[in-house]
Design an enzyme around this catalytic site. Sequence first.
Site, PDB file in Angstrom:
ATOM      1  N   HIS A 127       0.864  -1.273  -0.056  1.00 35.82           N
ATOM      2  CA  HIS A 127      -0.057   0.058   0.197  1.00 35.82           C
ATOM      3  C   HIS A 127       0.827   1.163   0.053  1.00 35.82           C
ATOM      4  O   HIS A 127       0.447   2.414  -0.141  1.00 35.82           O
ATOM      5  CB  HIS A 127      -0.866  -0.001   1.278  1.00 35.82           C
ATOM      6  CG  HIS A 127      -2.117  -1.118   1.015  1.00 35.82           C
ATOM      7  ND1 HIS A 127      -2.857  -1.260  -0.032  1.00 35.82           N
ATOM      8  CD2 HIS A 127      -2.246  -2.056   2.147  1.00 35.82           C
ATOM      9  CE1 HIS A 127      -3.746  -2.276   0.309  1.00 35.82           C
ATOM     10  NE2 HIS A 127      -3.216  -2.581   1.375  1.00 35.82           N
ATOM     11  N   ASP A 164      -2.967 -10.222  -2.885  1.00 33.36           N
ATOM     12  CA  ASP A 164      -3.593  -9.837  -1.400  1.00 33.36           C
ATOM     13  C   ASP A 164      -4.996  -9.529  -1.822  1.00 33.36           C
ATOM     14  O   ASP A 164      -5.565  -9.037  -2.760  1.00 33.36           O
ATOM     15  CB  ASP A 164      -2.685  -8.726  -0.939  1.00 33.36           C
ATOM     16  CG  ASP A 164      -3.110  -8.285   0.477  1.00 33.36           C
ATOM     17  OD1 ASP A 164      -2.319  -8.453   1.198  1.00 33.36           O
ATOM     18  OD2 ASP A 164      -4.128  -7.700   0.586  1.00 33.36           O
ATOM     19  N   HIS A 166      -6.542  -7.032  -0.527  1.00 33.90           N
ATOM     20  CA  HIS A 166      -6.705  -5.386  -0.844  1.00 33.90           C
ATOM     21  C   HIS A 166      -5.705  -5.026  -2.089  1.00 33.90           C
ATOM     22  O   HIS A 166      -4.585  -5.653  -2.119  1.00 33.90           O
ATOM     23  CB  HIS A 166      -6.284  -4.926   0.581  1.00 33.90           C
ATOM     24  CG  HIS A 166      -6.859  -5.332   1.576  1.00 33.90           C
ATOM     25  ND1 HIS A 166      -6.482  -6.209   2.461  1.00 33.90           N
ATOM     26  CD2 HIS A 166      -8.086  -4.506   2.076  1.00 33.90           C
ATOM     27  CE1 HIS A 166      -7.389  -6.113   3.393  1.00 33.90           C
ATOM     28  NE2 HIS A 166      -8.319  -5.349   3.123  1.00 33.90           N
TER      29      HIS A 166
END
Length: 311
Positions: A127, A164, A166
């Site tokens: 991220h 993942d 996300h």
Amino acid sequence: MSTRLYEHPIFLEHVTPDGHPERPDRMRAINVALGHPNFERLDRKEAPQANEDAVLLAHPEEHLFAVMRQIPEEEGEINQLEADTYASAKSLQAVLTGVGGAMAAVDDVFTGKADNVFVAARPPGHHAEKNKAMGFCFFNNAAIAARHAQKRYGAERIAIVDWDVHHGNGTQDIFWDDPSVLFCSTHQMPLYPGSGAKDESGKHGTIVNAPLSPNVGSDHFREAFKSRVLPALNGFRPDLIIISAGFDAHHRDPLAQINLVGEDFDWATGRLLEIADKSASNRVVSLLEGGYDLEGLAESAGLHVLRLMKG
């Protein structure tokens, strides 16, 4: 297949607030899983700590300094960098050791010390955007590893595959306009961080998103892999495959609603190994990202590493 594992006790010393899902117990669960006799052949090494300049392979200096300023000096103190991202006194050491493990893994697969490598590090990295720490992540390990492969070994085509649950917004941000890096992601949508639609394809069409609706399971995940990720990889013919290996799409995970089982990660790993065999001299570097249910994480990571070992 020769498989190396990078680990380090410093990963237990990145401390987050009580109740935070990205917690030291994640490392303990993986350590227990990989302590099974099935993993006796693993070549286990302590991850080296990278120097701070390594971060500059993928991030500007001001982002490095911004993170460093947020590291508390006192043991037991925790600073909040962003909505859900926290730093403790040993966090910078842990983060730089994760970076060092990722870079060492690249060294290993290009110098023939291992066919593939799993880096069991925390906190995760996918991220982290060029200029922003977020989503538990400080620096983007996958992006730094890719840039290291380019700079040190002249790798011309690198693929980063992120499963993942996300979306890896940080990796997408860093490579949005770079034709030398293919970024492929399966992830739940809608879900944090809100990016990852199919029409987000990058300046050169080298961003391939395969979003999954909430509450789907193995069939939808494997179909997304077969219809979008694998064709893109086969067309790109990477010299190196980097996996952002998050295991939070497991059905037990509390942070999402995708219903995968451990065997799905085994299957996906096998498909990536087949492509690496064709174009990348078997070179695969796998970096731990998410996975917040300890049982689901241990099962999934164990099956992933077993598949790396079997080829």
